[in-house]
Write a protein that holds these residues in place. Sequence first.
Motif, PDB file in Angstrom:
ATOM      1  N   VAL A 101       0.873  -1.174   0.000  1.00 60.42           N
ATOM      2  CA  VAL A 101       0.000   0.000   0.000  1.00 60.42           C
ATOM      3  C   VAL A 101       0.909   1.222   0.000  1.00 60.42           C
ATOM      4  CG1 VAL A 101      -1.823   1.255   1.210  1.00 60.42           C
ATOM      5  CG2 VAL A 101      -1.814  -1.254   1.235  1.00 60.42           C
ATOM      6  N   GLY A 102       0.882   1.979  -1.090  1.00 61.19           N
ATOM      7  CA  GLY A 102       1.738   3.163  -1.202  1.00 61.19           C
ATOM      8  C   GLY A 102       2.704   3.049  -2.363  1.00 61.19           C
ATOM      9  N   GLY A 103       2.645   4.019  -3.266  1.00 61.07           N
ATOM     10  CA  GLY A 103       3.470   3.960  -4.482  1.00 61.07           C
ATOM     11  C   GLY A 103       4.587   4.982  -4.494  1.00 61.07           C
ATOM     12  N   GLY A 104       5.100   5.356  -3.330  1.00 64.77           N
ATOM     13  CA  GLY A 104       6.262   6.245  -3.259  1.00 64.77           C
ATOM     14  C   GLY A 104       7.547   5.418  -3.293  1.00 64.77           C
ATOM     15  N   ASN A 105       8.693   6.085  -3.039  1.00 61.59           N
ATOM     16  CA  ASN A 105       9.980   5.374  -3.110  1.00 61.59           C
ATOM     17  C   ASN A 105      10.030   4.142  -2.203  1.00 61.59           C
ATOM     18  OD1 ASN A 105      11.279   6.869  -5.050  1.00 61.59           O
ATOM     19  ND2 ASN A 105      11.916   8.435  -3.580  1.00 61.59           N
ATOM     20  N   SER A 106       9.590   4.307  -0.926  1.00 67.96           N
ATOM     21  CA  SER A 106       9.678   3.162   0.004  1.00 67.96           C
ATOM     22  C   SER A 106       8.826   2.009  -0.478  1.00 67.96           C
ATOM     23  CB  SER A 106       9.208   3.544   1.403  1.00 67.96           C
ATOM     24  OG  SER A 106       9.926   4.612   1.862  1.00 67.96           O
ATOM     25  N   GLY A 107       7.585   2.309  -0.871  1.00 65.29           N
ATOM     26  CA  GLY A 107       6.675   1.256  -1.316  1.00 65.29           C
ATOM     27  C   GLY A 107       7.247   0.499  -2.508  1.00 65.29           C
ATOM     28  N   LEU A 108       7.810   1.235  -3.475  1.00 71.33           N
ATOM     29  CA  LEU A 108       8.319   0.578  -4.691  1.00 71.33           C
ATOM     30  C   LEU A 108       9.576  -0.242  -4.382  1.00 71.33           C
ATOM     31  CD1 LEU A 108       7.738   3.342  -7.385  1.00 71.33           C
ATOM     32  CD2 LEU A 108       6.175   1.600  -6.526  1.00 71.33           C
ATOM     33  N   GLU A 109      10.477   0.350  -3.591  1.00 63.51           N
ATOM     34  CA  GLU A 109      11.699  -0.393  -3.222  1.00 63.51           C
ATOM     35  C   GLU A 109      11.352  -1.677  -2.494  1.00 63.51           C
ATOM     36  OE1 GLU A 109      14.403   1.896  -0.838  1.00 63.51           O
ATOM     37  OE2 GLU A 109      14.923   3.109  -2.583  1.00 63.51           O
ATOM     38  N   GLU A 110      10.447  -1.553  -1.522  1.00 67.32           N
ATOM     39  CA  GLU A 110      10.087  -2.722  -0.711  1.00 67.32           C
ATOM     40  C   GLU A 110       9.310  -3.736  -1.545  1.00 67.32           C
ATOM     41  OE1 GLU A 110      11.352  -3.064   2.210  1.00 67.32           O
ATOM     42  OE2 GLU A 110      11.646  -1.090   3.074  1.00 67.32           O
ATOM     43  N   GLY A 111       8.506  -3.241  -2.499  1.00 65.40           N
ATOM     44  CA  GLY A 111       7.755  -4.135  -3.390  1.00 65.40           C
ATOM     45  C   GLY A 111       8.715  -4.969  -4.223  1.00 65.40           C
ATOM     46  N   LEU A 112       9.756  -4.321  -4.781  1.00 62.24           N
ATOM     47  CA  LEU A 112      10.751  -5.056  -5.572  1.00 62.24           C
ATOM     48  C   LEU A 112      11.431  -6.106  -4.699  1.00 62.24           C
ATOM     49  CD1 LEU A 112      12.198  -1.980  -7.466  1.00 62.24           C
ATOM     50  CD2 LEU A 112      11.217  -3.995  -8.575  1.00 62.24           C
ATOM     51  N   PHE A 113      11.719  -5.721  -3.469  1.00 59.16           N
ATOM     52  CA  PHE A 113      12.359  -6.652  -2.535  1.00 59.16           C
ATOM     53  C   PHE A 113      11.463  -7.884  -2.288  1.00 59.16           C
ATOM     54  CE2 PHE A 113      12.722  -7.903   1.988  1.00 59.16           C
ATOM     55  CZ  PHE A 113      14.029  -8.350   2.007  1.00 59.16           C
ATOM     56  N   LEU A 114      10.163  -7.644  -2.201  1.00 57.53           N
ATOM     57  CA  LEU A 114       9.245  -8.752  -1.882  1.00 57.53           C
ATOM     58  C   LEU A 114       9.082  -9.742  -3.035  1.00 57.53           C
ATOM     59  CD1 LEU A 114       6.448  -6.842   0.086  1.00 57.53           C
ATOM     60  CD2 LEU A 114       8.022  -8.551   1.011  1.00 57.53           C
ATOM     61  N   THR A 115       9.466  -9.343  -4.260  1.00 56.57           N
ATOM     62  CA  THR A 115       9.313 -10.266  -5.398  1.00 56.57           C
ATOM     63  C   THR A 115      10.196 -11.510  -5.230  1.00 56.57           C
ATOM     64  OG1 THR A 115      10.998  -9.090  -6.658  1.00 56.57           O
ATOM     65  CG2 THR A 115       8.696  -8.488  -7.100  1.00 56.57           C
ATOM     66  N   VAL A 149       3.492  -9.397  -6.650  1.00 57.69           N
ATOM     67  CA  VAL A 149       3.365  -8.257  -5.733  1.00 57.69           C
ATOM     68  C   VAL A 149       2.517  -7.187  -6.416  1.00 57.69           C
ATOM     69  CG1 VAL A 149       4.595  -6.432  -4.486  1.00 57.69           C
ATOM     70  CG2 VAL A 149       5.633  -8.705  -4.693  1.00 57.69           C
ATOM     71  N   THR A 150       1.426  -6.793  -5.747  1.00 59.72           N
ATOM     72  CA  THR A 150       0.563  -5.737  -6.293  1.00 59.72           C
ATOM     73  C   THR A 150       0.802  -4.456  -5.500  1.00 59.72           C
ATOM     74  OG1 THR A 150      -1.108  -7.423  -6.679  1.00 59.72           O
ATOM     75  CG2 THR A 150      -1.839  -5.130  -6.828  1.00 59.72           C
ATOM     76  N   VAL A 151       0.941  -3.342  -6.218  1.00 54.32           N
ATOM     77  CA  VAL A 151       1.077  -2.045  -5.534  1.00 54.32           C
ATOM     78  C   VAL A 151      -0.246  -1.301  -5.644  1.00 54.32           C
ATOM     79  CG1 VAL A 151       2.305   0.169  -5.488  1.00 54.32           C
ATOM     80  CG2 VAL A 151       3.532  -1.918  -6.143  1.00 54.32           C
ATOM     81  N   LEU A 152      -0.806  -0.923  -4.500  1.00 49.60           N
ATOM     82  CA  LEU A 152      -2.019  -0.101  -4.499  1.00 49.60           C
ATOM     83  C   LEU A 152      -1.610   1.336  -4.215  1.00 49.60           C
ATOM     84  CD1 LEU A 152      -4.398  -2.323  -2.292  1.00 49.60           C
ATOM     85  CD2 LEU A 152      -4.248  -2.252  -4.791  1.00 49.60           C
ATOM     86  N   GLN A 153      -1.970   2.230  -5.109  1.00 50.54           N
ATOM     87  CA  GLN A 153      -1.570   3.623  -4.961  1.00 50.54           C
ATOM     88  C   GLN A 153      -2.825   4.495  -4.973  1.00 50.54           C
ATOM     89  OE1 GLN A 153       0.418   5.803  -4.127  1.00 50.54           O
ATOM     90  NE2 GLN A 153       1.294   7.085  -5.730  1.00 50.54           N
ATOM     91  N   ALA A 154      -2.984   5.348  -3.963  1.00 48.45           N
ATOM     92  CA  ALA A 154      -4.196   6.173  -3.876  1.00 48.45           C
ATOM     93  C   ALA A 154      -4.226   7.251  -4.962  1.00 48.45           C
ATOM     94  CB  ALA A 154      -4.283   6.818  -2.497  1.00 48.45           C
ATOM     95  N   GLN A 155      -3.049   7.771  -5.333  1.00 48.71           N
ATOM     96  CA  GLN A 155      -2.990   8.843  -6.339  1.00 48.71           C
ATOM     97  C   GLN A 155      -3.141   8.273  -7.764  1.00 48.71           C
ATOM     98  OE1 GLN A 155      -1.110   8.769  -3.590  1.00 48.71           O
ATOM     99  NE2 GLN A 155      -0.110  10.713  -3.187  1.00 48.71           N
TER     100      GLN A 155
END
Length: 403
Positions: free
Chosen positions: A243-257, A263-269
Motif C-alpha cells: 500500500v503506497g506507491g512512493g519510493n519506500s513502497g516501490l523499493e520494498e515491493g521489488l524486494f518482496l518479489t 506483488v501488487t502495488v495499491l496507490q491512492a494517487q
Amino acid sequence: MANPDTSANQIVVYGASWCPDCRRAKQFLSSHRIGFHWIDLEEHPEAVSEVESRNDGKRIIPTILFPDGSFLTEPSNDELADKIGLVRTATSSHYDVVIVGGGPTGLTTSIYAARENAQVLVVEKSAPGGQAGVTERFDNYPGFPDGVSGAELADRIIRQAQRYGVEILQAVGVTGLVREEPFVRVDLSTGSSVHARAVLVASGSTYRRTDAEGEADLIGAGIHFCATCDGPFYKGSKNVTIVGGGNSGLEEGLFLTQFADHVTVLQAQPELTGSKLLRDKVLNHPKMSVLCNALVKKFKANASGKLESIIVDHEGKQVEHETAGAFIFIGLDPNTGFLEGTLKVDERGFIATDHMFQTNIEGVFAAGDVRSGSTKQIASAVGEGAAVAIQIRYYLESLAARV
Ligand SMILES: Cc1cc2nc3c(=O)[nH]c(=O)nc-3n(C[C@H](O)[C@H](O)[C@H](O)COP(=O)(O)OP(=O)(O)OC[C@H]3O[C@@H](n4cnc5c(N)ncnc54)[C@H](O)[C@@H]3O)c2cc1C
C-alpha cells in the motif's frame, strides 16, 4: 453465554468494543505488558450488575477492578500508571545524561553510560522497549538464530539497564528541552523538570496507518510495516500487496518479489510517486502490477483471524483484492512534536545531527529512528545507541576539562 471467570488474581476490565476509553485503557495495560481479563458487557450482559454496583447504579465504562478489590472508573492513563505502581518521579534533580525515549536506542545508550558510572535517567512516554516491545518477532536481530519475540528482547534490554542502575520513568513524556547553562533543562509531562549535562533524544518514529477498517486488528496477522523484517514470512505466497506507491513502497515491493509469486502495488494517487528509476523497474517487472486511484477501505480477515483480502475503492467501484499479506508504506512520522522547533530537522521532520550525533543545541544529541538518515532497523538502533554513548562520553569529558 457462560459467566466469565473473573476469579483469577488478575485485573478485570469491564467495557464494550465501541468504547474508545476502554480501548485506550486496554492498550495502556498491554503496552506495559500487564495481563488483564477483558469483559465485553455486550457479550456478557450478566456482568453489568458488577459495574453498576460499583458506580451507584450507573453503567460507566471502562470500570477496572484490581486484585486488591479496589476499582477505577474511566481512569486516565496517569491514574492507571499510578495505580499499577509505575515509577513516574525522578529521584534526583540533576543527571549526567537524560535520555528521551526508552526504545532500543535509548536503552542501549543508558547501559553504556551507566556502566561508566554516569548518573542516567531514561524518560519514557509509554512503556520501555519502544517499537521493539510491541513487535511480534525479530528474525533479523543477531544472536537469536530462531528469532526472538519483541517483548522478550525488550525485557532483556530493560533488565540489563536496571542492572547498571539506570533510572527509568514510565508513562512520563518529555514536553520540552531548554538550554540553561551549563545544563539542559528537560521538562516533563508531570509538570516537573530535571537538568542534565547531556541529553539524548531517542524518541523514535511512528509508521503512518491507513486507518481503514480492520487494520488495527490485523497488524502482525497479515499487515506489516517493514518488508526487510517480515517479507521472508511470505516465501511461496501467491500474492502480497504494497500500500503506497512512493519510493519506500516501490523499493520494498521489488524486494518482496524474491519471496511472493506476485506483488501488487495499491496507490491512492493517479500515478506512482516514486523516482523514475523505481517506477520503470516496477512497471516492467514480470512479477509486479500496479493499481492507481485505489483507496484502501477495509482489511478483511479469514476465520483464523488472518488477513485474506483488501476492499479497495477503485475509481468509485468496490473491488475485493485477495492477498496473503499487506505492507503499508505511506510514510513514517518522527516523534518530534514535543520539540516544537527547538531542534533543527530535515524536510520530513527527522532530527538533523552532525556525524557525531550532535544537534544544533549544545549538549543535545539524537540517534536511532528519530535521526535524519538513520536506517530504521533494530540492529542499527542499538548500534547508534552505542555510538552516541561514546560521543556523549567525549562530550562529558570535554566539559570536565573546561573547568
Ligand atoms: C511493527 C514493527 C515491526 C518491526 N519489525 C522490525 C524487524 O523485524 N526488524 C528490524 O530490524 N526492525 C523492525 N522494526 C523497527 C525497529 O523496531 C525500530 O527501528 C527500533 O525500535 C527503533 O528504535 P528507537 O529506540 O530508535 O525508537 P523506538 O523503538 O520508536 O523508541 C522510541 C521511544 O521513545 C518514546 N517517546 C517518544 N516521544 C517521547 C517523548 N516526548 N518523551 C518520552 N518518550 C518518548 C516512545 O514511546 C518509544 O518508546 C519494527 C517496527 C515496528 C513498529
